[in-house]
Design a protein around this motif. Structure first.
Motif, PDB file in Angstrom:
ATOM      1  N   ARG A  34       0.821  -1.209   0.000  1.00 35.34           N
ATOM      2  CA  ARG A  34       0.000   0.000   0.000  1.00 35.34           C
ATOM      3  C   ARG A  34       0.860   1.267   0.000  1.00 35.34           C
ATOM      4  O   ARG A  34       0.523   2.264  -0.642  1.00 35.34           O
ATOM      5  N   SER A  36       3.633   1.695  -1.379  1.00 37.85           N
ATOM      6  CA  SER A  36       4.424   1.861  -2.602  1.00 37.85           C
ATOM      7  C   SER A  36       3.952   3.055  -3.429  1.00 37.85           C
ATOM      8  O   SER A  36       4.745   3.668  -4.151  1.00 37.85           O
ATOM      9  N   GLY A  37       2.658   3.366  -3.350  1.00 40.33           N
ATOM     10  CA  GLY A  37       2.132   4.527  -4.052  1.00 40.33           C
ATOM     11  C   GLY A  37       2.040   4.384  -5.556  1.00 40.33           C
ATOM     12  O   GLY A  37       1.876   5.390  -6.258  1.00 40.33           O
ATOM     13  N   VAL A  38       2.151   3.165  -6.081  1.00 45.01           N
ATOM     14  CA  VAL A  38       2.141   2.981  -7.535  1.00 45.01           C
ATOM     15  C   VAL A  38       0.878   2.292  -8.037  1.00 45.01           C
ATOM     16  O   VAL A  38       0.777   1.989  -9.226  1.00 45.01           O
ATOM     17  N   LEU A  39      -0.097   2.060  -7.147  1.00 44.43           N
ATOM     18  CA  LEU A  39      -1.287   1.307  -7.526  1.00 44.43           C
ATOM     19  C   LEU A  39      -2.552   2.130  -7.304  1.00 44.43           C
ATOM     20  O   LEU A  39      -2.678   2.823  -6.283  1.00 44.43           O
ATOM     21  N   SER A  40      -3.477   2.023  -8.232  1.00 41.79           N
ATOM     22  CA  SER A  40      -4.786   2.644  -8.048  1.00 41.79           C
ATOM     23  C   SER A  40      -5.536   1.880  -6.964  1.00 41.79           C
ATOM     24  O   SER A  40      -5.137   0.779  -6.560  1.00 41.79           O
ATOM     25  N   LEU A  44      -4.850  -1.885  -6.085  1.00 41.22           N
ATOM     26  CA  LEU A  44      -4.250  -2.117  -4.773  1.00 41.22           C
ATOM     27  C   LEU A  44      -4.891  -3.304  -4.066  1.00 41.22           C
ATOM     28  O   LEU A  44      -4.195  -4.147  -3.486  1.00 41.22           O
TER      29      LEU A  44
END
Length: 256
Positions: A34, A36-40, A44
């Protein structure tokens, strides 16, 4: 590293120690995914489920190869029905809450022995807590006005009607594990659910609640039985033992 200095093998862990360790590690993995900030938001949830599930499934098959296994995120396997010991896991209980960065989601690692939720751990990664069957604490005393945890989006009819009858305060909350652990932690007094669940939603929470001396049953008072061919479980009651008769009576009165 010398042989004498080798760390303790996970195979030397008791079942309860293993459950707690796996739930805690899976929780940390989920927090890392979570963060990582790279997933919608949609991606996620899928990534978190898949990551935690792969870790839990591989670890359990490695550490307890002779036991059965049932996971929400794995295709069911009929061979588990012939096993007396079956691990029942929910990698992310409350995917929506996990994705929304709330704290009311959980990781469940439970072990059913001969159909009974016997060993387990529930991690609440957002709160930094792991509740486990081998380290039961004392459930704090109930307040004068009872508190009942219910779904924050779809409160069950029986729960709201029973709460009204006994004058209980409704406490909206996310995942099933978070609700059950709220009773264990003394943040609530009753968890009454009638909207349908599956074995992975309650096996670990019930094992932990029982270890803490709480009442756990179906809402008609029948025992909870796990490792069934049909893993659907219609309803659940977790509460303090001194409130069980009152709640079960009121459920019957409202037609639960």
């Amino acid at each position: 590293m010398s042989q004498d200095a080798a760390p303790t093998s996970p195979t030397a862990m008791t079942d309860a120690e293993l459950a707690a360790h796996l739930a805690e590690v899976a929780g940390r993995l989920l927090l890392e995914v979570r963060a990582s900030g790279v997933l919608s938001l949609k991606a996620l949830g899928k990534a978190g489920d898949a990551t935690a599930n792969q870790f839990l499934v591989h670890a359990l098959r490695e550490q307890r190869p002779d036991d059965g296994l049932l996971s929400e995120e794995e295709k069911d396997n009929p061979e588990r029905l012939a096993k007396g010991r079956v691990w029942i896991v929910d990698p992310v209980d409350g995917t929506r809450e996990y994705g929304e960065e709330r704290s009311d989601w959980a990781v469940h690692v439970g072990l059913a022995i001969d159909g009974v939720a016997s060993v387990g751990a529930v991690a609440l990664p957002g709160a930094g807590v792991v509740l486990r069957t081998d380290a039961p604490g004392t459930v704090p005393p109930a307040p004068e006005r009872l508190r009942m945890v219910v779904s924050r989006t779809r409160p069950a009819r029986e729960a709201t009607e029973v709460a009204a009858r006994i004058g209980a305060e409704l406490v909206p909350m996310g995942s099933a594990g978070a609700k059950a652990m709220a009773v264990v932690r003394g943040e609530a007094d009753i968890y009454l659910h009638s909207g349908g669940q599956y074995e992975w939603d309650s096996c670990a929470p019930v094992a932990v609640a029982l270890a803490h001396g709480l009442h756990c049953s179906r809402i008609d008072g029948r025992e909870l039985v796990y490792n069934q061919a049909d893993v659907y479980m219609p309803d659940l009651l977790i509460c303090r033992k001194e409130h069980a008769e009152l709640v079960l009576g009121q459920v019957a009165a409202v037609g639960g």
